[in-house]
Design a protein around this motif. Structure first.
Motif, PDB file in Angstrom:
ATOM      1  N   UNK A 117      35.234  -0.790  34.092  1.00 14.94           N
ATOM      2  CA  UNK A 117      36.608  -1.190  34.418  1.00 14.94           C
ATOM      3  C   UNK A 117      36.638  -2.040  35.689  1.00 14.94           C
ATOM      4  N   UNK A 118      35.840  -1.653  36.675  1.00 16.18           N
ATOM      5  CA  UNK A 118      35.771  -2.400  37.934  1.00 16.18           C
ATOM      6  C   UNK A 118      35.298  -3.836  37.689  1.00 16.18           C
ATOM      7  N   UNK A 119      34.245  -3.993  36.895  1.00 21.38           N
ATOM      8  CA  UNK A 119      33.700  -5.323  36.607  1.00 21.38           C
ATOM      9  C   UNK A 119      34.713  -6.168  35.844  1.00 21.38           C
ATOM     10  N   UNK A 120      35.379  -5.558  34.846  1.00 22.35           N
ATOM     11  CA  UNK A 120      36.354  -6.295  34.037  1.00 22.35           C
ATOM     12  C   UNK A 120      37.537  -6.748  34.893  1.00 22.35           C
ATOM     13  N   UNK A 121      38.080  -5.832  35.684  1.00 21.39           N
ATOM     14  CA  UNK A 121      39.240  -6.163  36.518  1.00 21.39           C
ATOM     15  C   UNK A 121      38.876  -7.205  37.570  1.00 21.39           C
ATOM     16  N   UNK A 122      37.723  -7.028  38.218  1.00 22.87           N
ATOM     17  CA  UNK A 122      37.293  -7.990  39.234  1.00 22.87           C
ATOM     18  C   UNK A 122      37.063  -9.365  38.620  1.00 22.87           C
ATOM     19  N   UNK A 123      36.478  -9.403  37.416  1.00 22.14           N
ATOM     20  CA  UNK A 123      36.267 -10.675  36.737  1.00 22.14           C
ATOM     21  C   UNK A 123      37.579 -11.348  36.385  1.00 22.14           C
ATOM     22  N   UNK A 124      38.531 -10.557  35.885  1.00 16.00           N
ATOM     23  CA  UNK A 124      39.849 -11.089  35.522  1.00 16.00           C
ATOM     24  C   UNK A 124      40.567 -11.660  36.738  1.00 16.00           C
ATOM     25  N   UNK A 125      40.540 -10.905  37.837  1.00 17.84           N
ATOM     26  CA  UNK A 125      41.197 -11.362  39.067  1.00 17.84           C
ATOM     27  C   UNK A 125      40.518 -12.617  39.606  1.00 17.84           C
ATOM     28  N   UNK A 126      39.195 -12.673  39.498  1.00 16.09           N
ATOM     29  CA  UNK A 126      38.447 -13.843  39.979  1.00 16.09           C
ATOM     30  C   UNK A 126      38.829 -15.097  39.195  1.00 16.09           C
ATOM     31  N   UNK A 127      38.962 -14.953  37.867  1.00 14.36           N
ATOM     32  CA  UNK A 127      39.352 -16.089  37.025  1.00 14.36           C
ATOM     33  C   UNK A 127      40.764 -16.548  37.381  1.00 14.36           C
ATOM     34  N   UNK A 128      41.691 -15.598  37.545  1.00 12.49           N
ATOM     35  CA  UNK A 128      43.062 -15.952  37.902  1.00 12.49           C
ATOM     36  C   UNK A 128      43.122 -16.649  39.257  1.00 12.49           C
ATOM     37  N   UNK A 129      42.337 -16.145  40.214  1.00 14.26           N
ATOM     38  CA  UNK A 129      42.309 -16.766  41.540  1.00 14.26           C
ATOM     39  C   UNK A 129      41.766 -18.187  41.476  1.00 14.26           C
ATOM     40  N   UNK A 130      40.718 -18.373  40.680  1.00 13.79           N
ATOM     41  CA  UNK A 130      40.149 -19.719  40.514  1.00 13.79           C
ATOM     42  C   UNK A 130      41.181 -20.674  39.927  1.00 13.79           C
ATOM     43  N   UNK A 131      41.877 -20.210  38.881  1.00 11.50           N
ATOM     44  CA  UNK A 131      42.889 -21.062  38.252  1.00 11.50           C
ATOM     45  C   UNK A 131      44.038 -21.349  39.214  1.00 11.50           C
ATOM     46  N   UNK A 132      44.372 -20.345  40.027  1.00 13.04           N
ATOM     47  CA  UNK A 132      45.459 -20.543  40.977  1.00 13.04           C
ATOM     48  C   UNK A 132      45.124 -21.575  42.042  1.00 13.04           C
ATOM     49  N   UNK A 133      43.871 -21.588  42.506  1.00 17.73           N
ATOM     50  CA  UNK A 133      43.454 -22.511  43.551  1.00 17.73           C
ATOM     51  C   UNK A 133      42.837 -23.798  43.001  1.00 17.73           C
ATOM     52  N   UNK A 134      42.752 -23.905  41.673  1.00 15.55           N
ATOM     53  CA  UNK A 134      42.158 -25.108  41.075  1.00 15.55           C
ATOM     54  C   UNK A 134      42.925 -26.357  41.513  1.00 15.55           C
ATOM     55  N   UNK A 135      42.216 -27.382  41.898  1.00 17.83           N
ATOM     56  CA  UNK A 135      42.848 -28.609  42.390  1.00 17.83           C
ATOM     57  C   UNK A 135      43.598 -29.315  41.267  1.00 17.83           C
TER      58      UNK A 135
END
Length: 239
Positions: A117-135
């Motif tokens: 669960x930790x890996x899945x949630x951290x991966x999901x949050x990481x993807x969302x953060x990347x998309x949020x900060x994507x230029x």
């Protein structure tokens, strides 16, 4: 920023009260799934110290967030992200650690479930953060202009009704669907005086306002020079 600080304080108080109720007042039923356990398992968990340590975990999480709270009053730009990452990693990492205090025969299963669960949630949050900060960039073509990246699309130049370079961004009152990050807002937001608007903005003036068929768009570049270049390029292509 005041609203965000208020939300952080509410979370800190909530974790503190839950931790106190579980650790000090022994209201173990507040732990998810504890009340559904058999009396034998509940007694073993209490003997192992599982519920007590769960209460302590919530209290320590609240203390850590409180220690980080003064960052909100500095010029540090990633306060929200730091608070959220700390809460996520500390809480979920703590529950992985607590799996060793599970009842006999279930600790290994609990460890793998918590770790997965930790890996899945951290991966999901990481993807969302990347998309949020994507230029994103503004591209002006022969017949339309485009904003690239998440929430971006194309609009016909002939349907542009207004373009304005603004030194002050109107008050953003509510997020509808998007990313409201410390240094950037991207997506659908409510803007005072304009209603539902599409934002692609860094928290640095100036800002470009575009009205297309009663749709309101606010955007700017990574620096004032880039924003002014976008404005001039778009303005000269509007009839």
């Amino acid at each position: 920023m005041g609203i965000l600080i208020g939300i952080q304080l509410i979370v800190i108080v909530l974790f503190s009260l839950l931790g106190w109720a579980i650790r000090i007042k022994k209201n173990y039923g507040l732990i998810s799934g504890f009340a559904a356990r058999s009396m034998t398992e509940q007694e073993e968990l209490i003997k192992n110290g599982y519920p007590q340590k769960t209460g302590s975990l919530l209290i320590y999480t609240a203390v850590g967030m409180l220690i980080l709270l003064p960052l909100a009053f500095t010029s540090f730009p990633f306060v929200i992200e730091v608070q959220f990452v700390f809460m996520l990693v500390f809480l979920m990492g703590g529950f992985i650690y607590l799996s060793k205090y599970e009842v006999s025969g279930k600790s290994k299963r609990s460890f793998w479930i918590s770790s997965t669960l930790f890996v899945v949630v951290l991966g999901f949050v990481s993807v969302l953060t990347y998309l949020g900060y994507e230029k994103y960039v503004l591209i002006v073509k022969d017949e339309e202009f485009e904003v690239t990246g998440l929430y971006g699309e194309e609009w016909p130049l002939e349907e542009v009704e207004e373009v304005e370079l603004m030194e002050d961004m109107p008050e953003v009152t509510w997020k509808i669907n998007g990313f409201g990050l410390s240094t950037m807002s991207k997506g659908q937001f409510k803007v005072k005086g304009y209603g539902k608007s599409l934002l692609f903005i860094h928290k640095e003036a100036p800002y470009i306002y575009i009205r297309v068929n009663d749709q309101h768009i606010f955007l700017n570049g990574g620096n004032p020079g880039e924003t002014k270049e976008w404005y001039e390029e778009l303005s000269k292509n509007i009839d």
